[in-house]
Write an enzyme that holds these catalytic residues in place. Structure first.
Site, PDB file in Angstrom:
ATOM      1  CG  MET A   1      52.182  60.303 -17.606  1.00 20.84           C
ATOM      2  SD  MET A   1      53.879  60.912 -17.573  1.00 20.84           S
ATOM      3  CE  MET A   1      53.683  62.402 -16.619  1.00 20.84           C
ATOM      4  CB  CYS A   2      46.699  61.105 -17.494  1.00 26.30           C
ATOM      5  SG  CYS A   2      45.611  59.708 -17.872  1.00 26.30           S
ATOM      6  NE  ARG A   3      53.329  64.762 -20.291  1.00 25.21           N
ATOM      7  CZ  ARG A   3      53.743  63.548 -20.646  1.00 25.21           C
ATOM      8  NH1 ARG A   3      52.885  62.682 -21.106  1.00 25.21           N
ATOM      9  NH2 ARG A   3      55.020  63.219 -20.538  1.00 25.21           N
ATOM     10  CG  ASN A 122      49.040  61.966 -14.028  1.00 21.41           C
ATOM     11  OD1 ASN A 122      48.799  61.037 -14.790  1.00 21.41           O
ATOM     12  ND2 ASN A 122      50.255  62.471 -13.886  1.00 21.41           N
TER      13      ASN A 122
END
Length: 338
Positions: A1-3, A122
């Site tokens: 997961m990117c943020r 994202n």
């Protein structure tokens, strides 16, 4: 997961108040997220980026954003700490990366810019290699050559630029960016359908020209939940207790600050409201925030009980959904266009 996190304010903010000082800043989330569901990737260590616009226009410097990226973990980059203490900006994009597509390189670190525009993402476009060639064919030569990385995200940016009347314009009305974003999502969905891709795509896209901001919380599914996205607004964002404990304060009715983030930057529940799935947030130059539904075959009206009962397993399994599902205040959707 990117943020990612977006800051837009009537006054410039010191980058350290967003990136390094808060105990739950996006940088700290990268290695110590209390809300994380992504057990496959316990850290966001695949690079980071921060982009900002000058507080005062300088003819020699131009109006384009400045972007600093690195493939090192954000929490271990001394140059980021130094810069964050010395830079102020009224509009900031920041992104920490956990790779879902593309190699570990500076070219693949968000955000990216073109002219006055800046973009980050994202999520992930499902089975992107199946549609990559077709998507590239829709991008004109001058935009095709601006893509230096190999991620689905940067190609989505190129596609969005191709939807603008003039991607090199000095300013863009919020409605122009909104329309381009809608057309980008529709174009990607059309390609996915033509190639029989059934897995949902997570498309939390953000674009700004330094004055307006458009951000989406979107998934190509009527039953699954999208990657998490929250917003907060108020008069001041400041430290109220030692140890980097920040909160958003409202001293009057004016909205001097608007922030959009994949995960709340504070543990004050009342500070944050969840953006609805398959909606677009538009922040205008005058600091008005509108939430607009993305009406297509995957849109479920709020009057339909199914809108409140989307499955969370898909996004959670990919690490794109925060478990913080309760919100202290209902968010009234603005169903009319800008």
């Amino acid at each position: 997961m990117c943020r990612f996190v977006i800051y837009k304010g009537t006054a410039p903010v010191q980058l350290s108040h967003l990136l390094t000082r808060p105990c739950h800043s996006i940088i700290n989330q990268a290695f110590d997220s209390r809300l994380r569901l992504d057990h496959r990737r316990p850290i966001n260590g695949d690079g980071f980026g921060v982009g900002w616009y000058d507080s005062v226009y300088d003819e020699e410097l131009g109006s384009q954003p400045c972007i600093f990226t690195s493939v090192t973990p954000a929490w271990n980059n001394v140059n980021l700490v130094r810069l964050a203490e010395k830079i102020k900006s009224p509009l900031v994009f920041a992104h920490v990366r956990a790779t879902t597509a593309g190699t570990l390189s500076l070219d693949n670190c968000h955000p990216w810019s073109y002219g006055k525009l800046m973009f980050m993402h994202n999520g992930g476009i499902a089975e992107f290699p199946k549609i990559k060639r077709r998507l590239q064919m829709a991008v004109p030569d001058e935009l095709f050559n601006m893509v230096t990385g190999n991620t689905d995200s940067q190609w989505a940016f190129a596609l969005l630029l191709s939807k603008l009347p003039d991607p090199q314009a000095r300013s863009f009305a919020p409605t122009v960016l909104q329309k381009a974003m809608m057309e980008t999502i529709a174009h990607i969905n059309q390609l996915l359908e033509e190639h029989s891709v059934t897995e949902p795509s997570l498309m939390n896209f953000c674009v700004t020209d330094g004055e307006s901001v458009v951000a989406t919380r979107y998934i190509s599914s009527r039953t699954e939940e999208a990657a998490s996205l929250w917003f907060s607004s108020g008069s001041t964002f400041s430290e109220y207790a030692a140890g980097g404990h920040y909160k958003m304060s409202k001293t009057d009715k004016r909205e001097n600050i608007i922030m959009v983030a994949s995960e709340p930057l504070t543990f004050e529940k009342a500070d944050w409201m969840e953006i609805r799935t398959n909606h677009m947030v538009v922040i205008t130059p005058k600091m008005n925030l509108l939430q607009i539904p993305i009406v297509d075959k995957f849109y479920v009206p709020q009057s339909d009980p199914a809108a409140l009962n989307r499955n969370t397993e898909f996004a959670a399994a990919k690490g794109f959904l925060s478990p913080r599902r309760d919100v202290s205040r209902p968010l009234e959707s603005i169903e009319n266009r800008l």
